[in-house]
Design an enzyme around this catalytic site. Structure first.
Site, PDB file in Angstrom:
ATOM      1  CG  ASP A 306     -30.292  11.686   3.654  1.00  0.00           C
ATOM      2  OD1 ASP A 306     -31.365  11.147   3.301  1.00  0.00           O
ATOM      3  OD2 ASP A 306     -29.612  10.559   4.102  1.00  0.00           O
TER       4      ASP A 306
HETATM    5  C1  GLC Z   1     -30.420   7.346   4.085  1.00  0.00           C
HETATM    6  C2  GLC Z   1     -31.524   7.872   4.483  1.00  0.00           C
HETATM    7  C3  GLC Z   1     -31.842   8.572   5.419  1.00  0.00           C
HETATM    8  C4  GLC Z   1     -31.183   8.046   6.813  1.00  0.00           C
HETATM    9  C5  GLC Z   1     -29.587   8.232   6.108  1.00  0.00           C
HETATM   10  C6  GLC Z   1     -28.373   7.537   7.331  1.00  0.00           C
HETATM   11  O1  GLC Z   1     -30.007   7.674   2.825  1.00  0.00           O
HETATM   12  O2  GLC Z   1     -31.988   8.929   3.413  1.00  0.00           O
HETATM   13  O3  GLC Z   1     -33.266   8.650   5.899  1.00  0.00           O
HETATM   14  O4  GLC Z   1     -31.133   8.545   8.090  1.00  0.00           O
HETATM   15  O5  GLC Z   1     -29.310   7.535   5.082  1.00  0.00           O
HETATM   16  O6  GLC Z   1     -28.724   5.900   7.421  1.00  0.00           O
END
Ligand code: GLC
Length: 755
Positions: A306
């Site tokens: 993430d």
């Molecule tokens: C964010 C979220 C995740 C998302 C990623 C990209 O922190 O936790 O769910 O897909 O960043 O935007």
């Protein structure tokens, strides 16, 4: 003849050697990936593991992402990054918000030695809603409220089609978190608090995104099951906070959606969770990412981190001494791709050269990523063709409308609804005429793309006098003066419609109160909305509350004092029309709560599948228990449940049986209901929840129509992760519960003995 045979044989050998080329589209994606790896340098392989945020990305609302881009450095605005792409040191991008940039980046990648296409990912959580003009469907909590997985699959299909048309091939969806704490801001992005409902909605969503065969062919894209694992009830309700969890709770509650995503829907990617579990951060958790995910569940796609969560192994978890060690530990633990940014590439290449990471681990990670790219057909068409007009948009808006209709949950109605041809209506509240109706993970759309509640009411009641007070769509604009004005206007109306709740708009200048990283320590209406509601009710005129929110809100006062309450969640761009249709009786509401609504924040955690000992004591100074239960939702019709029966009252541990119940629509309207089947294992080797949802079915009945609904009850539905630390059906007494919600008053209990 013999000479011909020899020539043919040689030809076959030559052919088979010639065929062993990664460019040969007749080979499988895995074969092509392993052949291509053989031609790649270490740097090119590690490059596939590197994801960056799009060079032109700017938060919408803060100066739009640049248009008319071509693949030149100054146009992309980041020469270093362009050079990395040309060197084949970038595998993927996220937040590519315009097709021009998608095309430019792919063209630039074609300049690299091997011309490996880029994988462009985006959070297409409820439609490709981060791209202006794409369909914004209801959020996932709305979709869970429909209890209609097939509709979720249709939305996945349509979303994939729209993504492909904008040059995007990977969605960071579905969110499979189990949301058990309404303080946490992301409840709206999930399918609620239940493992089965989340498993079914997630599985169908992935089928929609990827295709049922999981091959991403045609207009399909690759999905991403997230976040592994157990981030939905973080300590204190704050996103990314620690989670201590027993293996039993992990396996019985949090894991089933990922099992369904992997084993049934063959999800192509998984995203690790921000949080730690039991002291080990998910992004460095070898047991979670290898032993459990790959060895036990058989996941064979790739794992993406993430956002900056690898760096956070140091900066947030304080678990490793620096980010270089974090990068290396994450690769050793099973993270295959870094989201996102610099220094990762250099750290991983150095770790391989020093012998810390075996190159075979890099081959595994890069190979999985390449296999997805081959399966998507990216090598056959690396630079996407972008149609000016979005194919299917009109049909997709109809799907969004139908989904919005089915996800609206009527929580209270004293007969005020449906509206009885009022002459004067007062529509009031910061969510009455704003894009909060879109929810999180959506960019501001052009107003003619969005039907607000006010738009919907005006269209549904063209001859009614509608007075308004909408506070410019800002919760913070609700002030004492506005409250006073509302009281005055409410007195002059025949009926008042108060549209209140939260604001999950990611790119809104209007003060978010909900959504990712918008956690609250309070579950009452934010700002002065409660005072606004009380002022309108004080007018003495009938008051309908339309709740627009991405979390369960403890609106106990409204429950006692408003005439009707429609929980709309965040129903998307067509939501205003659906809400107006329900309020005026054109549509009979049928949504059911996918979460339990807590009485107040002090009673969190409040869920339906609690243990017997949860309420052996009650709170001393307030009523104890939920405001509304999981699975609950009213209709304008009454549905009668009768003749609930089991095909057997006694079975062996490996036997199945059938449960059935007759449902009659006693009218006065045609309508849908959701028949629910729960089980209770009365005395297990470990304590068991008071009930667990094990099956559900949405049915449509004409006014006066009856139907018999039948469920198979299988050993898998009766098993638990018992004291023996494995799945088994334990002999003993069970109770099967059939009805229209998780409330005992809505369920018929049937005894079952398992020998
Ligand atoms: C964010 C979220 C995740 C998302 C990623 C990209 O922190 O936790 O769910 O897909 O960043 O935007």
């Amino acid at each position: 003849m013999k000479r011909i045979a020899i020539v043919l044989g040689l030809a076959a050998v030559v052919m088979s050697c010639a065929r062993k080329d990664w460019r040969d589209a007749s080979l499988t994606a895995e074969e092509r990936a392993s052949l291509l790896l053989k031609e790649m340098t270490l740097e090119e392989k590690v490059g596939q593991m590197c994801q960056y945020v799009a060079p032109c990305y700017v938060e919408p609302g803060k100066g739009s992402a640049r248009k008319n881009i071509d693949a030149t450095d100054e146009n992309l605005g980041n020469k270093d990054l362009s050079d990395k792409v040309r060197r084949g040191e970038v595998g993927a991008f996220l937040h590519v918000m315009t097709s021009d940039e998608a095309v430019a980046l792919q063209k630039m990648a074609q300049e690299s030695r091997l011309g490996i296409p880029l994988l462009l990912g985006i959070d297409a959580i409820h439609g490709n809603a981060l791209i202006e003009g794409c369909t914004v469907y209801p959020t996932n909590i709305n979709m869970a409220s429909t209890f209609n997985p097939e509709l979720m699959e249709k939305i996945g299909e349509e979303t994939a089609l729209e993504m492909r048309q904008r040059g995007l091939f990977w969605t960071f969806a579905p969110n499979l978190d189990i949301a058990r704490d309404a303080r946490w801001g992301r409840m709206g992005e999930t399918f609620g608090e239940d493992a089965l409902l989340t498993s079914e909605m997630g599985k169908y969503a992935i089928w929609g995104f990827q295709g049922r065969d999981g091959k991403y062919s045609g207009n399909h894209v690759v999905a991403c099951a997230k976040h592994l694992i157990a981030g939905g009830e973080p300590a204190g309700g704050l996103n990314a906070a620690p989670m201590d969890i027993s293996e039993r709770k992990l396996r019985e509650l949090y894991l089933p959606p990922f099992v369904a995503a992997i084993r049934d829907a063959k999800v192509g990617t998984v995203m690790a969770a921000h949080n730690e579990i039991n002291g080990i951060p998910c992004h460095g958790n070898k047991w979670l990412l290898n032993d459990l995910l790959r060895d036990e569940l058989g996941f064979d796609g790739f794992v993406v981190s993430d956002w900056m969560d690898i760096e956070r192994l140091h900066s947030m978890h304080h678990w490793v001494p620096d980010s270089t060690e974090a990068f290396v530990v994450s690769v050793e633990s099973g993270i295959d791709m870094h989201m996102q940014g610099d220094k990762y590439f250099e750290a991983v290449v150095a770790a391989v050269k020093s012998g810390r990471i075996p190159e075979s681990r890099i081959d595994q990670a890069a190979g999985k990523i390449l296999a997805v790219k081959f399966a998507l057909g990216l090598f056959e068409q690396p630079v996407p063709e972008i149609p000016e007009v979005l194919d299917g948009a009109a049909e997709h808006r109809q799907t969004a409308l139908e989904a919005a209709r089915q996800g609206l949950v009527l929580l209270k109605n004293d007969g005020t609804l449906p509206l009885k041809n009022p002459r004067r209506v007062f529509v009031v509240g910061p969510n009455a005429n704003s894009q909060t109706i879109l929810g999180d993970w959506a960019v501001p759309q052009s107003d003619d793309n969005v039907i607000t509640v006010l738009d919907g009411l005006k269209a549904a009641m063209p001859n009614v006098s509608i007075d308004t007070l909408c506070f410019g769509g800002k919760i913070s604009n609700v002030n004492a003066k506005g409250v006073q004005m509302a009281r005055f206007k409410a007195s002059a109306a025949d009926v008042n419609i108060v549209v209140v709740g939260e604001n999950s708009q990611r790119y809104s200048a209007f003060g978010r109160t909900c959504g990712e990283n918008c956690d609250r320590d309070d579950l009452s209406l934010p700002g002065m909305q409660q005072q606004l509601l009380e002022a309108v009710v004080a007018s003495g005129k009938p008051t309908v509350v339309v709740l627009m929110t991405g979390r369960a809100l403890s609106i106990g006062w409204a429950k006692e004092n408003a005439n009707a309450i429609l929980n709309a969640w965040e129903p998307g761009q067509m939501g205003g029309q659906a809400i107006a249709e329900v309020l005026t009786g054109q549509v009979n509401p049928s949504g059911k709560l996918p979460v339990t609504v807590p009485r107040n924040v002090g009673q969190v955690q409040t869920v339906y599948n609690y243990k017997h000992s949860q309420y052996s004591r009650l709170f001393a100074t307030n009523e104890t228990g939920a405001l509304w239960p999981f699975g609950y939702g009213l209709s304008y019709s009454t549905f009668e449940y009768s003749d609930a029966t089991l095909s057997k009252s006694e079975i062996g541990v490996s036997e199945s049986l059938k449960a059935s119940v007759t449902v009659t629509n006693n009218g006065p309207y045609d309508g849908d209901d959701v028949v629910q089947l729960y089980i209770r294992d009365e005395y297990g080797s470990v304590t068991r929840p008071v009930k667990e949802l094990k099956a559900f079915r949405r049915i449509s009945l004409k006014n006066g129509e009856s139907t018999k609904v039948e469920f198979d009850i299988t050993p898998e539905m009766l098993q638990c992760w018992g004291v023996s630390e494995k799945w088994s059906v334990e002999p003993g007494d069970f109770t099967i519960l059939l009805g229209s919600s998780s409330a005992d008053s809505d369920l018929t209990p049937l005894p079952l003995k398992v020998k």
